[in-house]
Design a protein around this motif. Structure first.
Motif, PDB file in Angstrom:
ATOM      1  N   UNK A   1       0.837  -1.204   0.000  1.00 17.82           N
ATOM      2  CA  UNK A   1       0.000   0.000   0.000  1.00 17.82           C
ATOM      3  C   UNK A   1       0.869   1.250   0.000  1.00 17.82           C
ATOM      4  N   UNK A   2       0.366   2.284  -0.674  1.00 16.97           N
ATOM      5  CA  UNK A   2       1.064   3.565  -0.756  1.00 16.97           C
ATOM      6  C   UNK A   2       0.227   4.616  -0.045  1.00 16.97           C
ATOM      7  N   UNK A   3       0.862   5.383   0.819  1.00 15.01           N
ATOM      8  CA  UNK A   3       0.192   6.431   1.577  1.00 15.01           C
ATOM      9  C   UNK A   3       0.856   7.765   1.252  1.00 15.01           C
ATOM     10  N   UNK A   4       0.042   8.769   0.926  1.00 16.76           N
ATOM     11  CA  UNK A   4       0.573  10.055   0.468  1.00 16.76           C
ATOM     12  C   UNK A   4       1.445  10.699   1.534  1.00 16.76           C
ATOM     13  N   UNK A   5       0.963  10.726   2.782  1.00 18.05           N
ATOM     14  CA  UNK A   5       1.723  11.322   3.884  1.00 18.05           C
ATOM     15  C   UNK A   5       2.328  10.265   4.802  1.00 18.05           C
ATOM     16  N   UNK A   6       2.323   9.013   4.393  1.00 13.90           N
ATOM     17  CA  UNK A   6       2.882   7.952   5.213  1.00 13.90           C
ATOM     18  C   UNK A   6       1.923   7.505   6.311  1.00 13.90           C
ATOM     19  N   UNK A   7       2.429   6.673   7.207  1.00 15.77           N
ATOM     20  CA  UNK A   7       1.626   6.158   8.320  1.00 15.77           C
ATOM     21  C   UNK A   7       2.399   6.315   9.625  1.00 15.77           C
ATOM     22  N   UNK A   8       1.667   6.195  10.745  1.00 12.78           N
ATOM     23  CA  UNK A   8       2.311   6.276  12.049  1.00 12.78           C
ATOM     24  C   UNK A   8       2.633   4.878  12.560  1.00 12.78           C
ATOM     25  N   UNK A   9       2.974   4.782  13.836  1.00 16.36           N
ATOM     26  CA  UNK A   9       3.397   3.489  14.381  1.00 16.36           C
ATOM     27  C   UNK A   9       2.258   2.479  14.490  1.00 16.36           C
ATOM     28  N   UNK A  10       1.013   2.932  14.443  1.00 19.50           N
ATOM     29  CA  UNK A  10      -0.137   2.026  14.517  1.00 19.50           C
ATOM     30  C   UNK A  10      -0.728   1.716  13.150  1.00 19.50           C
ATOM     31  N   UNK A  11      -0.085   2.174  12.104  1.00 19.62           N
ATOM     32  CA  UNK A  11      -0.579   1.925  10.764  1.00 19.62           C
ATOM     33  C   UNK A  11      -1.654   2.893  10.316  1.00 19.62           C
ATOM     34  N   UNK A  12      -1.867   3.970  11.051  1.00 20.58           N
ATOM     35  CA  UNK A  12      -2.874   4.960  10.662  1.00 20.58           C
ATOM     36  C   UNK A  12      -2.328   5.866   9.564  1.00 20.58           C
ATOM     37  N   UNK A  13      -3.149   6.115   8.573  1.00 17.60           N
ATOM     38  CA  UNK A  13      -2.788   7.013   7.487  1.00 17.60           C
ATOM     39  C   UNK A  13      -2.683   8.438   8.037  1.00 17.60           C
ATOM     40  N   UNK A  14      -1.529   9.077   7.863  1.00 18.55           N
ATOM     41  CA  UNK A  14      -1.301  10.407   8.423  1.00 18.55           C
ATOM     42  C   UNK A  14      -2.223  11.436   7.782  1.00 18.55           C
ATOM     43  N   UNK A  15      -2.458  11.330   6.470  1.00 15.78           N
ATOM     44  CA  UNK A  15      -3.360  12.263   5.807  1.00 15.78           C
ATOM     45  C   UNK A  15      -4.767  12.177   6.376  1.00 15.78           C
ATOM     46  N   UNK A  16      -5.263  10.971   6.562  1.00 15.21           N
ATOM     47  CA  UNK A  16      -6.597  10.800   7.141  1.00 15.21           C
ATOM     48  C   UNK A  16      -6.644  11.299   8.584  1.00 15.21           C
ATOM     49  N   UNK A  17      -5.571  11.053   9.324  1.00 19.72           N
ATOM     50  CA  UNK A  17      -5.516  11.544  10.708  1.00 19.72           C
ATOM     51  C   UNK A  17      -5.552  13.061  10.750  1.00 19.72           C
ATOM     52  N   UNK A  18      -4.880  13.717   9.816  1.00 16.84           N
ATOM     53  CA  UNK A  18      -4.879  15.180   9.771  1.00 16.84           C
ATOM     54  C   UNK A  18      -6.277  15.699   9.453  1.00 16.84           C
ATOM     55  N   UNK A  19      -6.956  15.078   8.484  1.00 12.72           N
ATOM     56  CA  UNK A  19      -8.297  15.534   8.110  1.00 12.72           C
ATOM     57  C   UNK A  19      -9.273  15.396   9.278  1.00 12.72           C
TER      58      UNK A  19
ATOM     59  N   UNK B   1      -8.155  16.742  24.037  1.00 10.01           N
ATOM     60  CA  UNK B   1      -9.075  15.682  23.653  1.00 10.01           C
ATOM     61  C   UNK B   1      -8.421  14.323  23.887  1.00 10.01           C
ATOM     62  N   UNK B   2      -9.208  13.267  24.043  1.00 10.45           N
ATOM     63  CA  UNK B   2      -8.637  11.938  24.307  1.00 10.45           C
ATOM     64  C   UNK B   2      -7.838  11.422  23.124  1.00 10.45           C
ATOM     65  N   UNK B   3      -6.844  10.569  23.369  1.00 12.78           N
ATOM     66  CA  UNK B   3      -6.023  10.034  22.273  1.00 12.78           C
ATOM     67  C   UNK B   3      -6.813   9.229  21.249  1.00 12.78           C
ATOM     68  N   UNK B   4      -7.975   8.724  21.632  1.00 14.64           N
ATOM     69  CA  UNK B   4      -8.779   7.956  20.684  1.00 14.64           C
ATOM     70  C   UNK B   4      -9.394   8.841  19.604  1.00 14.64           C
ATOM     71  N   UNK B   5      -9.543  10.143  19.850  1.00 12.94           N
ATOM     72  CA  UNK B   5     -10.051  11.094  18.863  1.00 12.94           C
ATOM     73  C   UNK B   5      -9.117  12.299  18.828  1.00 12.94           C
ATOM     74  N   UNK B   6      -7.880  12.128  18.380  1.00 11.90           N
ATOM     75  CA  UNK B   6      -6.884  13.194  18.517  1.00 11.90           C
ATOM     76  C   UNK B   6      -7.148  14.383  17.602  1.00 11.90           C
ATOM     77  N   UNK B   7      -6.698  15.547  18.063  1.00 13.76           N
ATOM     78  CA  UNK B   7      -6.721  16.760  17.262  1.00 13.76           C
ATOM     79  C   UNK B   7      -5.324  16.974  16.676  1.00 13.76           C
ATOM     80  N   UNK B   8      -5.120  18.118  16.036  1.00 18.34           N
ATOM     81  CA  UNK B   8      -3.810  18.398  15.453  1.00 18.34           C
ATOM     82  C   UNK B   8      -2.735  18.462  16.529  1.00 18.34           C
ATOM     83  N   UNK B   9      -3.067  19.035  17.683  1.00 20.28           N
ATOM     84  CA  UNK B   9      -2.086  19.103  18.763  1.00 20.28           C
ATOM     85  C   UNK B   9      -1.690  17.738  19.277  1.00 20.28           C
ATOM     86  N   UNK B  10      -2.652  16.832  19.376  1.00 22.46           N
ATOM     87  CA  UNK B  10      -2.346  15.467  19.823  1.00 22.46           C
ATOM     88  C   UNK B  10      -1.486  14.745  18.796  1.00 22.46           C
TER      89      UNK B  10
END
Length: 308
Positions: free
Chosen positions: A71-89, A248-257
């Motif tokens: 798989x290819x991710x535009x902004x890469x992934x974090x240590x849990x396999x989460x797509x960084x672009x989706x996390x930012x959105x 906010x809780x780590x399960x629903x992180x914001x940009x700061x988290x």
């Protein structure tokens, strides 16, 4: 004749001249806000649903195929396999929700206090302004931390995670009202000495109606400016509190988290986990700040003339 004297036309700005930087800031802020609002429809993945995550995709660099899944991710992934672009959105949605709601709360408290203080004068004016001055002597982040801690102590442990966003909104909103109050008070002091206010008093118009229907529309310009700048500051304050782990809780992180999580991997080579959320935060706050700066110049002819 009497109606024309009483209902003075609201102060309107002259023709706005939009510079290239302001236009770029407007387009950028609009794009980032719309991308956050429509995140569920445009995000490649849902980063906060564990069933959709694959740990084998973890630490994938941007635009490089994963060694296991391909798989290819535009902004890469974090240590849990989460797509960084989706996390930012998705994280931007929470940041914008907190910033917008807290700005509305500050606006409501500050405008109300400023109207009462400026029009009443005397002891009421002195009391409100001394409270505002006392709060302004402390850093805004410190006030927000104190309010958040006190409010969280009143919530049961089972509800702390679900109420974290609303507590954060209350903490930031209540810590920023003095700026609105001082600005509104100064504008009211100018408006209450004008002829249309005196005419309204002579014909028996109530104080509440004078303040709400005659004075308030004429001070909308300064309120809009400070609200726009306050919105940008609220975005930064939310990110700061979340970075400190008080948001906010780590399960629903914001940009700061997301920035706090990415900072842990910066020196191990996974720079993208920190870089892209931080860049998004900078662009969002900077673009909104530039819009507020342009709005201030446009609504203040003297400022505009000194810069041109």
């Amino acid at each position: 004749m009497t109606t024309d004297i009483i209902s003075a036309p609201p102060q309107r700005s002259r023709r706005l001249r939009v510079s290239g930087i302001t236009l770029l800031a407007g387009l950028l802020s609009g794009f980032l806000i719309l991308a956050a609002v429509f995140a569920p429809f445009i995000a490649p993945h849902d980063p906060f649903t564990p069933a959709t995550l694959n740990l084998m995709d973890g630490m994938t660099p941007p635009m490089e195929p994963n060694a296991f899944s391909g798989s290819v991710f535009i902004f890469g992934t974090d240590n849990q396999g989460r797509d960084v672009l989706s996390s930012i959105l998705y994280g931007s949605r929470i940041s914008l929700l907190v910033a917008f709601s807290s700005t509305l709360l500050s606006l409501f408290i500050g405008v109300g206090a400023g109207l009462i203080s400026g029009y009443s004068g005397g002891f009421v004016d002195a009391l409100i302004m001394r409270i505002a001055d006392a709060q302004l002597t402390f850093p805004t982040i410190l006030i927000a931390l104190l309010i958040f801690g006190l409010a969280q102590g009143l919530v049961s442990p089972a509800q702390k995670e679900s109420a974290a966003v609303w507590l954060l909104i209350f903490a930031i909103g209540f810590s920023n009202w003095p700026q609105f109050a001082r600005t509104v008070r100064g504008a009211v002091l100018v408006e209450r000495s004008k002829d249309y206010v005196s005419a309204a008093k002579l014909i028996g118009v109530s104080r509440t109606r004078i303040v709400l229907t005659h004075i308030l529309p004429n001070i909308a310009g300064p309120v809009m400016v400070i609200a726009t700048i306050g919105f940008a500051l609220a975005i930064i304050e939310e990110a700061t509190l979340s970075y400190l782990g008080v948001g906010v809780p780590p399960t629903r992180p914001s940009l700061g988290t997301l920035i706090r999580i990415g900072q842990q991997f910066l020196f191990s080579g996974e720079w993208w986990i920190l870089a892209f959320p931080a860049l998004t935060l900078v662009l969002l706050a900077l673009s909104v700040n530039l819009l507020g700066d342009h709005l201030r110049d446009a609504l203040n002819p003297r400022l505009r003339n000194t810069r041109t």
